[in-house]
Structures are given as structure tokens and as C-alpha cells.
Design an enzyme around this catalytic site. Structure first.
Site, short mmCIF file in Angstrom:
data_model
loop_
_atom_site.label_atom_id
_atom_site.label_comp_id
_atom_site.label_asym_id
_atom_site.label_seq_id
_atom_site.Cartn_x
_atom_site.Cartn_y
_atom_site.Cartn_z
N LYS A 45 -30.61 -4.89 15.99
CA LYS A 45 -29.76 -3.88 16.91
C LYS A 45 -28.40 -3.60 16.22
O LYS A 45 -27.79 -2.47 16.32
CB LYS A 45 -29.31 -4.46 18.21
N GLY A 46 -28.08 -4.38 15.50
CA GLY A 46 -26.53 -4.50 14.71
C GLY A 46 -26.00 -3.15 14.01
O GLY A 46 -25.13 -3.04 14.16
N ASP A 101 -26.28 -3.52 8.84
CA ASP A 101 -24.94 -3.86 9.33
C ASP A 101 -24.38 -4.76 8.42
O ASP A 101 -23.09 -4.77 7.99
CB ASP A 101 -25.08 -4.53 10.80
N ASP A 104 -25.68 -11.31 4.62
CA ASP A 104 -25.22 -12.74 4.81
C ASP A 104 -25.74 -13.51 3.23
O ASP A 104 -25.71 -13.10 2.26
CB ASP A 104 -25.31 -13.16 5.98
N ASP A 160 -22.82 -8.96 17.13
CA ASP A 160 -22.73 -9.44 18.37
C ASP A 160 -22.71 -11.03 18.36
O ASP A 160 -22.82 -11.59 17.22
CB ASP A 160 -24.28 -9.33 19.17
N ARG A 166 -20.78 -6.09 20.80
CA ARG A 166 -21.32 -5.00 19.95
C ARG A 166 -20.39 -3.87 20.27
O ARG A 166 -20.26 -2.88 19.27
CB ARG A 166 -22.82 -4.47 20.35
P1 IMP Z 1 -29.21 -12.91 6.10
O1 IMP Z 1 -30.62 -12.97 5.92
O2 IMP Z 1 -28.56 -14.38 5.94
O3 IMP Z 1 -28.35 -12.00 4.82
O4 IMP Z 1 -28.49 -12.62 7.37
C1 IMP Z 1 -28.45 -11.14 7.77
C2 IMP Z 1 -28.45 -11.27 9.42
O5 IMP Z 1 -27.79 -12.06 10.09
C3 IMP Z 1 -27.77 -9.74 9.78
O6 IMP Z 1 -28.55 -8.92 9.80
C4 IMP Z 1 -27.16 -10.16 11.01
O7 IMP Z 1 -28.16 -9.99 12.01
C5 IMP Z 1 -26.88 -11.71 11.09
N1 IMP Z 1 -25.58 -12.13 10.87
C6 IMP Z 1 -25.27 -12.37 9.46
N2 IMP Z 1 -23.76 -12.79 9.41
C7 IMP Z 1 -23.40 -12.21 10.88
C8 IMP Z 1 -22.00 -12.30 11.37
O8 IMP Z 1 -21.04 -12.83 10.95
N3 IMP Z 1 -22.19 -11.58 12.69
C9 IMP Z 1 -23.29 -11.41 13.30
N4 IMP Z 1 -24.24 -11.47 12.71
C10 IMP Z 1 -24.59 -11.75 11.61
#
Ligand code: IMP
Length: 202
Positions: A45-46, A101, A104, A160, A166
């Protein structure tokens, strides 16, 4: 936002700066996709707030579609992702822009890109607003990037904590997650002092 930033949160990127950068990304997409009609694929949803603002800066035809995915393992670190809700349309032969959004570790996006690539779009690019690039563990090509941000948990502008926050129009870094977990309503209420604040129920 007219209220006061509560203890435990720190303003990272204010609404005006976000708005300016989103407009620039919209201009970049307008230039690069001139004469085409890209499908903006947003991950629920982000990315919804970002998508809504970005789309208003696209001065070309475009479509929007949504996907919902969930990650498994601690913090999604396993890289195992499941599609909860798929796109409504066929993207074969289409120009696709994934509107994300935050990236990470990159594992979620890497999985998503593989899934979308297998559907044979004409082109496939990523437009990500926030990039925690210091945490990246996989190689990803992000053609359109809003901001590089530090290794900190962030909320607001679509992002969130436990589904709350959000609706904040700026991006905040969480400096005291315990306070946030204890009384989330109190924190949101601080941003909207006239709207009831601490007494809201969830
Ligand atoms: P990744 O697979 O580690 O790149 O994670 C990506 C997902 O983790 C994003 O689409 C977000 O839903 C969530 N996420 C990562 N860091 C944050 C943060 O600092 N705040 C909120 N959601 C996050």
C-alpha cells in the site's frame, strides 16, 4: 502539517521538498515516455500516495495498475515474496514503470522485477521515491530515484508503522520505536492538534 513533531520522530524530508522532487520525477517520465502510454505499476500500500502525486505530473497518457505482495522472514530479509493481489491487466508488449515507495535490501523489488519480466513487457523500469542504498544486498537498476536516505526506519507519505502514519505529508525518521509502539494514536494526533489527538480510538 500544522502540529508539532512528537518525541521519537525526526523530520527527514518535508512536504515541500517531497512535492518538488515528485514533480521532477514526473517531468523525467514525461520526457522519456513521450508518445507512449506507460503502465504505472504501484505496489500496495506504501506507494499509493507517491503514485497519486506522480501521476498528476505526467503530461502524457498513462495507465495505472496495482499489485499487492507480502514478504516473509525477519523484515522480509528472506527474499521470499508472495503475490497477494495481481495486476488487473496484461503487460505483455507494454512499457511498464514500477512505482515503488522505498527500496531497502532490494529483495522485494528483485523478486517483483523477475515476475514482471517473465510477462514480456516492451520495457520495464523502476521509479522509487526513497532509496536506502546503504542497506542494498542485491544489484538493482533504478532508473528514476527520488531520494537516497540513511539507514533509519521511516514513516509518512505512504509509509507505515503497523499500518498507521501513512497519511503524514512529510517523511519522518523513527528515533524511538518503543514510544511509537506504545501509543500510536497519540503520535498521529500530535500532527493534527485540532482533530482530537490522544482520544481517537482505532
Ligand atoms: P526490501 O525488500 O528490503 O527492499 O524491503 C522493501 C519493503 O520493506 C518496502 O516496500 C516497504 O514495504 C518496507 N520497508 C523498508 N524500509 C522501510 C521503512 O523504513 N519504513 C517503512 N517500510 C519500510
Amino acid at each position: 502539517m500544522s502540529g508539532v513533531t512528537p518525541e521519537g520522530l525526526e523530520l527527514l524530508i518535508d512536504a515541500a521538498t517531497l512535492s518538488q522532487r515528485v514533480a521532477e520525477l514526473g517531468a523525467d517520465l514525461t520526457r522519456d515516455y513521450a508518445g507512449r502510454c506507460p503502465v504505472l505499476v504501484s505496489v500496495l500500500k506504501g506507494a499509493t500516495l507517491f503514485l497519486a502525486d506522480l501521476a498528476r505530473h505526467l503530461e502524457i497518457d498513462c495507465e495505472v495498475d496495482f499489485m499487492s505482495i507480502s514478504s516473509f522472514g525477519a523484515g522480509g530479509a528472506s527474499g521470499v515474496v508472495r503475490i497477494e493481489q495481481d495486476l488487473s491487466g496484461n503487460i505483455e508488449g507494454r512499457d511498464v514503470v514500477v512505482v515503488e515507495d522505498i527500496v531497502d535490501t532490494g529483495l522485494t523489488l528483485q523478486y517483483l522485477m523477475r515476475v514482471l519480466e517473465a510477462r514480456r513487457p516492451a520495457s520495464l523500469e523502476v521509479c522509487a521515491l526513497f532509496d536506502k542504498d546503504v542497506r542494498r544486498i542485491v544489484d538493482l537498476d533504478i532508473a528514476y530515484r527520488g531520494f537516497s536516505i540513511p539507514d533509519t526506519f521511516v514513516i509518512g507519505y505512504g509509509l507505515d508503522h503497523d499500518e498507521v502514519y501513512r497519511n503524514l505529508d512529510s517523511l519522518y525518521s523513527v528515533t524511538d520505536v518503543n514510544a511509537l509502539v506504545a501509543v500510536p494514536q497519540r503520535y498521529v494526533g500530535s500532527f493534527f492538534p485540532d482533530a482530537g489527538g490522544p482520544n481517537q480510538s482505532r
